[in-house]
Design an enzyme around this catalytic site. Sequence first.
Site, PDB file in Angstrom:
ATOM      1  N   SER A  95     -13.047  28.358  23.344  1.00  0.00           N
ATOM      2  CA  SER A  95     -13.917  27.600  22.704  1.00  0.00           C
ATOM      3  C   SER A  95     -15.168  28.542  22.064  1.00  0.00           C
ATOM      4  O   SER A  95     -15.171  29.224  21.210  1.00  0.00           O
ATOM      5  CB  SER A  95     -14.607  26.575  23.821  1.00  0.00           C
ATOM      6  OG  SER A  95     -15.555  25.739  23.413  1.00  0.00           O
ATOM      7  N   ASP A 231     -17.161  24.150  17.006  1.00  0.00           N
ATOM      8  CA  ASP A 231     -16.972  25.547  17.630  1.00  0.00           C
ATOM      9  C   ASP A 231     -15.651  26.115  17.383  1.00  0.00           C
ATOM     10  O   ASP A 231     -14.999  25.698  16.487  1.00  0.00           O
ATOM     11  CB  ASP A 231     -17.260  25.038  19.328  1.00  0.00           C
ATOM     12  CG  ASP A 231     -16.397  24.277  19.651  1.00  0.00           C
ATOM     13  OD1 ASP A 231     -15.559  23.670  18.875  1.00  0.00           O
ATOM     14  OD2 ASP A 231     -15.935  24.025  20.955  1.00  0.00           O
ATOM     15  N   ASP A 233     -12.715  26.164  18.815  1.00  0.00           N
ATOM     16  CA  ASP A 233     -11.370  25.138  18.924  1.00  0.00           C
ATOM     17  C   ASP A 233     -11.609  23.833  18.485  1.00  0.00           C
ATOM     18  O   ASP A 233     -10.629  22.921  18.488  1.00  0.00           O
ATOM     19  CB  ASP A 233     -10.753  25.408  20.246  1.00  0.00           C
ATOM     20  CG  ASP A 233     -11.482  24.256  21.533  1.00  0.00           C
ATOM     21  OD1 ASP A 233     -12.996  24.410  21.325  1.00  0.00           O
ATOM     22  OD2 ASP A 233     -11.233  23.635  22.120  1.00  0.00           O
ATOM     23  N   ASP A 235     -13.482  21.005  19.006  1.00  0.00           N
ATOM     24  CA  ASP A 235     -13.472  19.882  19.837  1.00  0.00           C
ATOM     25  C   ASP A 235     -15.089  19.613  19.800  1.00  0.00           C
ATOM     26  O   ASP A 235     -15.600  18.510  20.529  1.00  0.00           O
ATOM     27  CB  ASP A 235     -12.848  19.762  21.207  1.00  0.00           C
ATOM     28  CG  ASP A 235     -13.598  20.828  22.230  1.00  0.00           C
ATOM     29  OD1 ASP A 235     -14.672  21.724  21.471  1.00  0.00           O
ATOM     30  OD2 ASP A 235     -13.233  20.917  23.316  1.00  0.00           O
TER      31      ASP A 235
END
Length: 464
Positions: A95, A231, A233, A235
């Site tokens: 993340s 961010d 990744d 999400d």
Amino acid sequence: MAPAFGTSGLRGLVTELTPELVASYIEAFLVACPQGRALYVGRDLRPSSPEIAAVVIAAAQAVGMDTVDCGAQPTPSLAMASMAAGCAAVMVTGSHIPADRNGLKFYIPEGEISKADEAAIKAARAAGHKPQGSGGQARPAPDAGAAYIARYVQGFGAQALAGLRVGVYRHSSVARDVMEAVMAGLGAEIVPLANSDVFIPVDTEAVDPGTRHQLAQWCSEYGLDAVISTDGDADRPMLTDAAGNVVPGDILGVLSARYLGAEVIVTPVSSNDMVRQIPEFHHVHLTKIGSPFVIAGMEAARDRDPQAKICGFEANGGFLLGFEAHQRQPLAPLMTRDSLLPIVVPLIAARAAGLSLAALVAALPPCFTAADRLQDIDRDKAGAFLSRLSTDMQARAAFFAPEGPIADIDLTDGLRVNFTSGAVVHLRPSGNAPEFRIYAQAGTAQAAQDLVPSVMERVSAHIG
């Protein structure tokens, strides 16, 4: 600290995410949770992710599970593809955290794993359980993201953002190409910004001052209506107004849920209290921080009323759509944290209202938040410090004396302190990273922003 589960999957130092450890978690996941016909695997852009993803695929095939390699893929795109196929998934991502760390996010065919699933995985791994099988087959899925892009372009139409000039801060977001495709597909003019071949950790919940200054400069230099990003990744969203001001994630959640017609909101206790002042939201349920808790709250709300128009969102902006939202074409539910919906919808809502994004935000009830984090903390010291403040009224009053009298506290997740002035300070350690979060809330943006460094300096003196 050893790799551990937190609010968003398993995370740890890359040096400790050995092939043996990763394989043991994959084996435990496959024996403890439903998988469907295959395991979908995606990854973010940090340097260690391709190698870890290869270990995930090899471990799954070794115990007889077919795999679908989706490559570099936004987490919500991977989840959407795997759920549509009725399959489980693993996303290799750390993340927003630095590149020396990474992790695994697990999905069953219905969506993100629950805390009960997490406990079952840990128990299976501790017992050494793994599926009995061999010879799983592999296949690639190079177009796994196409349906995710089409979801928004078809859902809102080719003219939804016509006339807007949008900067796409590419940094190391795995969604950087997807973001451009969606924005262009909705009619916006795209300005690509700062593509990086080196992984840059961007925490959309605590954007650093240097990045904020750069965002403002880009808006001025290129005449932008907004800058968007995510961010690592993808999400969690990041969206600025035309001046480069970052709109907090929970405000994006409020704007998105209201425009989509949601009536029941599930959100963590750290979210802006404004959510409880929106008349269109008939019920607001507060949870612990983390998408598994939000999803559990959404499922409980659906059990009470199967027809309820439910949305979930977090302070970091990750948005979960729990009902079919009727736009140009229906948007199907997507029960995982998504970054694109809370970027696209506020821009569309502002354009539909004939307002700038800043004006749309300014029309909301006046409640402002700010957040930051201490990194590389001593977790034992942090735990003892927070426990003392949570249980010792005198210690709590002394620590928070600069903020004034305390009205009450909330221990749902960490320590949330409500002051008689109306201000709020919320302290919480990360579950799987050496970080300590400080959230603040006040009646003006400046007051909220001033609270954070003041409290953070005092926290640092106790746990540094």
